[in-house]
Write a protein that holds these residues in place. Structure first.
Motif, PDB file in Angstrom:
ATOM      1  N   THR A 116       0.831  -1.207   0.000  1.00  0.00           N
ATOM      2  CA  THR A 116       0.000   0.000   0.000  1.00  0.00           C
ATOM      3  C   THR A 116       0.865   1.256   0.000  1.00  0.00           C
ATOM      4  O   THR A 116       0.569   2.243  -0.694  1.00  0.00           O
ATOM      5  CB  THR A 116      -0.926   0.006   1.221  1.00  0.00           C
ATOM      6  OG1 THR A 116      -1.741  -1.180   1.198  1.00  0.00           O
ATOM      7  CG2 THR A 116      -1.821   1.227   1.231  1.00  0.00           C
ATOM      8  N   TRP A 117       1.960   1.238   0.775  1.00  0.00           N
ATOM      9  CA  TRP A 117       2.834   2.413   0.849  1.00  0.00           C
ATOM     10  C   TRP A 117       3.529   2.680  -0.477  1.00  0.00           C
ATOM     11  O   TRP A 117       3.638   3.828  -0.919  1.00  0.00           O
ATOM     12  CB  TRP A 117       3.859   2.219   1.950  1.00  0.00           C
ATOM     13  CG  TRP A 117       4.805   3.376   2.082  1.00  0.00           C
ATOM     14  CD1 TRP A 117       4.495   4.658   2.449  1.00  0.00           C
ATOM     15  CD2 TRP A 117       6.214   3.367   1.824  1.00  0.00           C
ATOM     16  NE1 TRP A 117       5.634   5.438   2.452  1.00  0.00           N
ATOM     17  CE2 TRP A 117       6.694   4.678   2.067  1.00  0.00           C
ATOM     18  CE3 TRP A 117       7.107   2.373   1.430  1.00  0.00           C
ATOM     19  CZ2 TRP A 117       8.038   5.013   1.913  1.00  0.00           C
ATOM     20  CZ3 TRP A 117       8.438   2.707   1.279  1.00  0.00           C
ATOM     21  CH2 TRP A 117       8.895   4.011   1.514  1.00  0.00           C
ATOM     22  N   THR A 118       4.004   1.619  -1.150  1.00  0.00           N
ATOM     23  CA  THR A 118       4.652   1.818  -2.443  1.00  0.00           C
ATOM     24  C   THR A 118       3.666   2.352  -3.478  1.00  0.00           C
ATOM     25  O   THR A 118       4.037   3.183  -4.321  1.00  0.00           O
ATOM     26  CB  THR A 118       5.278   0.504  -2.934  1.00  0.00           C
ATOM     27  OG1 THR A 118       4.285  -0.526  -2.947  1.00  0.00           O
ATOM     28  CG2 THR A 118       6.415   0.079  -2.032  1.00  0.00           C
ATOM     29  N   GLU A 119       2.411   1.918  -3.413  1.00  0.00           N
ATOM     30  CA  GLU A 119       1.406   2.452  -4.331  1.00  0.00           C
ATOM     31  C   GLU A 119       1.139   3.925  -4.040  1.00  0.00           C
ATOM     32  O   GLU A 119       1.018   4.745  -4.969  1.00  0.00           O
ATOM     33  CB  GLU A 119       0.117   1.643  -4.212  1.00  0.00           C
ATOM     34  CG  GLU A 119       0.220   0.238  -4.793  1.00  0.00           C
ATOM     35  CD  GLU A 119      -1.001  -0.601  -4.507  1.00  0.00           C
ATOM     36  OE1 GLU A 119      -1.191  -1.632  -5.174  1.00  0.00           O
ATOM     37  OE2 GLU A 119      -1.790  -0.226  -3.615  1.00  0.00           O
ATOM     38  N   ALA A 120       1.043   4.277  -2.759  1.00  0.00           N
ATOM     39  CA  ALA A 120       0.844   5.680  -2.403  1.00  0.00           C
ATOM     40  C   ALA A 120       2.037   6.527  -2.829  1.00  0.00           C
ATOM     41  O   ALA A 120       1.882   7.659  -3.307  1.00  0.00           O
ATOM     42  CB  ALA A 120       0.609   5.806  -0.897  1.00  0.00           C
ATOM     43  N   LEU A 121       3.239   5.992  -2.663  1.00  0.00           N
ATOM     44  CA  LEU A 121       4.435   6.712  -3.075  1.00  0.00           C
ATOM     45  C   LEU A 121       4.463   6.898  -4.583  1.00  0.00           C
ATOM     46  O   LEU A 121       4.836   7.974  -5.085  1.00  0.00           O
ATOM     47  CB  LEU A 121       5.671   5.936  -2.612  1.00  0.00           C
ATOM     48  CG  LEU A 121       7.018   6.644  -2.682  1.00  0.00           C
ATOM     49  CD1 LEU A 121       6.992   7.923  -1.870  1.00  0.00           C
ATOM     50  CD2 LEU A 121       8.116   5.730  -2.171  1.00  0.00           C
ATOM     51  N   ARG A 122       4.045   5.885  -5.309  1.00  0.00           N
ATOM     52  CA  ARG A 122       3.964   6.011  -6.768  1.00  0.00           C
ATOM     53  C   ARG A 122       2.986   7.104  -7.170  1.00  0.00           C
ATOM     54  O   ARG A 122       3.272   7.913  -8.067  1.00  0.00           O
ATOM     55  CB  ARG A 122       3.526   4.668  -7.355  1.00  0.00           C
ATOM     56  CG  ARG A 122       3.314   4.656  -8.861  1.00  0.00           C
ATOM     57  CD  ARG A 122       2.466   3.487  -9.257  1.00  0.00           C
ATOM     58  NE  ARG A 122       1.152   3.531  -8.598  1.00  0.00           N
ATOM     59  CZ  ARG A 122       0.281   2.527  -8.599  1.00  0.00           C
ATOM     60  NH1 ARG A 122       0.584   1.389  -9.207  1.00  0.00           N
ATOM     61  NH2 ARG A 122      -0.881   2.649  -8.004  1.00  0.00           N
ATOM     62  N   ASP A 123       1.838   7.143  -6.503  1.00  0.00           N
ATOM     63  CA  ASP A 123       0.850   8.170  -6.817  1.00  0.00           C
ATOM     64  C   ASP A 123       1.344   9.565  -6.430  1.00  0.00           C
ATOM     65  O   ASP A 123       1.042  10.551  -7.117  1.00  0.00           O
ATOM     66  CB  ASP A 123      -0.468   7.870  -6.103  1.00  0.00           C
ATOM     67  CG  ASP A 123      -1.077   6.544  -6.547  1.00  0.00           C
ATOM     68  OD1 ASP A 123      -0.749   6.095  -7.667  1.00  0.00           O
ATOM     69  OD2 ASP A 123      -1.854   5.962  -5.776  1.00  0.00           O
ATOM     70  N   ASN A 124       2.106   9.668  -5.341  1.00  0.00           N
ATOM     71  CA  ASN A 124       2.590  10.977  -4.907  1.00  0.00           C
ATOM     72  C   ASN A 124       3.701  11.509  -5.792  1.00  0.00           C
ATOM     73  O   ASN A 124       3.930  12.723  -5.843  1.00  0.00           O
ATOM     74  CB  ASN A 124       3.106  10.891  -3.467  1.00  0.00           C
ATOM     75  CG  ASN A 124       1.991  10.709  -2.452  1.00  0.00           C
ATOM     76  OD1 ASN A 124       0.841  11.073  -2.714  1.00  0.00           O
ATOM     77  ND2 ASN A 124       2.312  10.135  -1.312  1.00  0.00           N
ATOM     78  N   LEU A 125       4.405  10.626  -6.493  1.00  0.00           N
ATOM     79  CA  LEU A 125       5.512  11.083  -7.337  1.00  0.00           C
ATOM     80  C   LEU A 125       5.033  12.004  -8.452  1.00  0.00           C
ATOM     81  O   LEU A 125       5.750  12.919  -8.857  1.00  0.00           O
ATOM     82  CB  LEU A 125       6.237   9.873  -7.937  1.00  0.00           C
ATOM     83  CG  LEU A 125       7.200   9.129  -7.020  1.00  0.00           C
ATOM     84  CD1 LEU A 125       7.704   7.862  -7.688  1.00  0.00           C
ATOM     85  CD2 LEU A 125       8.365  10.028  -6.632  1.00  0.00           C
ATOM     86  N   SER A 126       3.836  11.775  -8.948  1.00  0.00           N
ATOM     87  CA  SER A 126       3.334  12.595 -10.048  1.00  0.00           C
ATOM     88  C   SER A 126       2.971  14.003  -9.599  1.00  0.00           C
ATOM     89  O   SER A 126       3.033  14.947 -10.384  1.00  0.00           O
ATOM     90  CB  SER A 126       2.097  11.923 -10.673  1.00  0.00           C
ATOM     91  OG  SER A 126       1.078  11.746  -9.685  1.00  0.00           O
ATOM     92  N   ALA A 127       2.619  14.160  -8.317  1.00  0.00           N
ATOM     93  CA  ALA A 127       2.208  15.480  -7.825  1.00  0.00           C
ATOM     94  C   ALA A 127       3.296  16.171  -7.011  1.00  0.00           C
ATOM     95  O   ALA A 127       3.205  17.369  -6.762  1.00  0.00           O
ATOM     96  CB  ALA A 127       0.955  15.342  -6.965  1.00  0.00           C
TER      97      ALA A 127
END
Length: 304
Positions: A116-127
């Motif tokens: 879950t954390w890696t997915e959240a980190l992936r999503d945060n990289l774009s913003a």
């Protein structure tokens, strides 16, 4: 050979001493630091008896006290020092074999949290403006099983730690092969090899969730082993209790020194069998790729 007759206080004293010695032996054999410095080579170099009873967690003093109390009670009731020691050893080993597999649940929860954390980190990289900002943003709503570790990672970054060193500290705290893979990708990105980091993090998250599904299937198969162990332990204890209550004379041979030796031999056979069964039911993770990767404190901050 005469019958060995012990008074209740003497039996309790001998039982306590025997139980204390066996519990200390079990703790000494099973006590491991569990730190990141442990490697596959170190594990291979360990004696077989240490690997057989290996324990990852710290020693619980209340658990030790409970085992000693069980040994004292059994020694006072039966007046058999060997029975007291075996009862203490059983109180130490059996909960992990016939009880609920809490360690498996914790491991699965941590792997799911890493995904879950890696997915959240992936999503945060774009913003986010950069990797450090994305990590700091992910710490706010990180999953509960790894929240403290991720929060400490964010604090390290705020204190001007180098990003690769802070990430290695996170891997050192999580001590999980799945976390090592995610941290390795982030370390490579921090060194300028970002590439398709978002895609890599997504693939790592998918791999982690597949690992969770695999562990769940293994746990379902292991339930049969736990059920068999419960039946064996329950039948053995029930038979011993019924003989002690209804036909004490049948057990009179165990009052002799020879009987105590026979009881010790039988108890050792049961102990080895249950220790081996416990080893078979333990989760075995792959070797960590970032074991011992933490760096000294003096090299972690960015020079001014």
């Amino acid at each position: 050979m005469g019958v060995m007759v012990l008074s209740t206080p003497l039996a309790a004293l001998l039982g306590a001493g025997t139980a204390f010695g066996l519990v200390l032996l079990a703790v000494g054999l099973s006590r491991r630091d569990g730190g990141p410095a442990d490697s596959a080579a170190d594990l291979d170099a360990e004696p077989w008896w240490s690997r057989l009873t290996a324990s990852r967690g710290p020693v619980d003093r209340r658990r030790v006290a409970l085992c000693l109390a069980v040994g004292v009670v059994v020694g006072a009731v039966t007046r058999w020092p060997v029975a007291a020691g075996l009862a203490a050893a059983g109180a130490w080993m059996l909960p992990a074999i016939i009880g609920p597999d809490r360690d498996h649940a914790r491991r699965v929860a941590r792997i799911e949290a890493i995904a879950t954390w890696t997915e959240a980190l992936r999503d945060n990289l774009s913003a986010a403006a950069g990797l450090e900002q994305a990590i700091t943003a992910s710490a706010i709503e990180s999953p509960e099983p790894i929240r403290e570790e991720v929060a400490r990672l964010a604090v390290r970054l705020q204190r001007s730690w180098r990003l690769p060193d802070a990430l290695r500290g996170l891997a050192d705290e999580l001590a999980d092969p799945t976390a090592d893979l995610a941290v390795a990708g982030l370390v490579m990105a921090a060194r300028g090899s970002a590439g398709q980091l978002g895609d890599v993090l997504g693939e790592l998250a998918a791999s982690a969730r597949a690992k969770v599904a695999s562990r769940q299937r293994i746990a379902a198969a292991r339930k049969r082993n736990r059920t068999s162990a419960r039946v064996i332990v329950g039948a053995t204890l029930a038979m011993a209790g019924m003989l002690a209550l209804l036909n004490r004379g049948y057990l009179a041979l165990f009052d002799t020194p020879t009987g105590q030796l026979v009881l010790l031999a039988a108890g050792c056979c049961f102990t080895l069998a249950f220790a081996w069964l416990g080893r078979l039911m333990r989760d075995r993770d792959a070797s960590r790729i970032l074991a011992g990767a933490a760096v000294p404190d003096e090299s972690r901050t960015v020079p001014t």
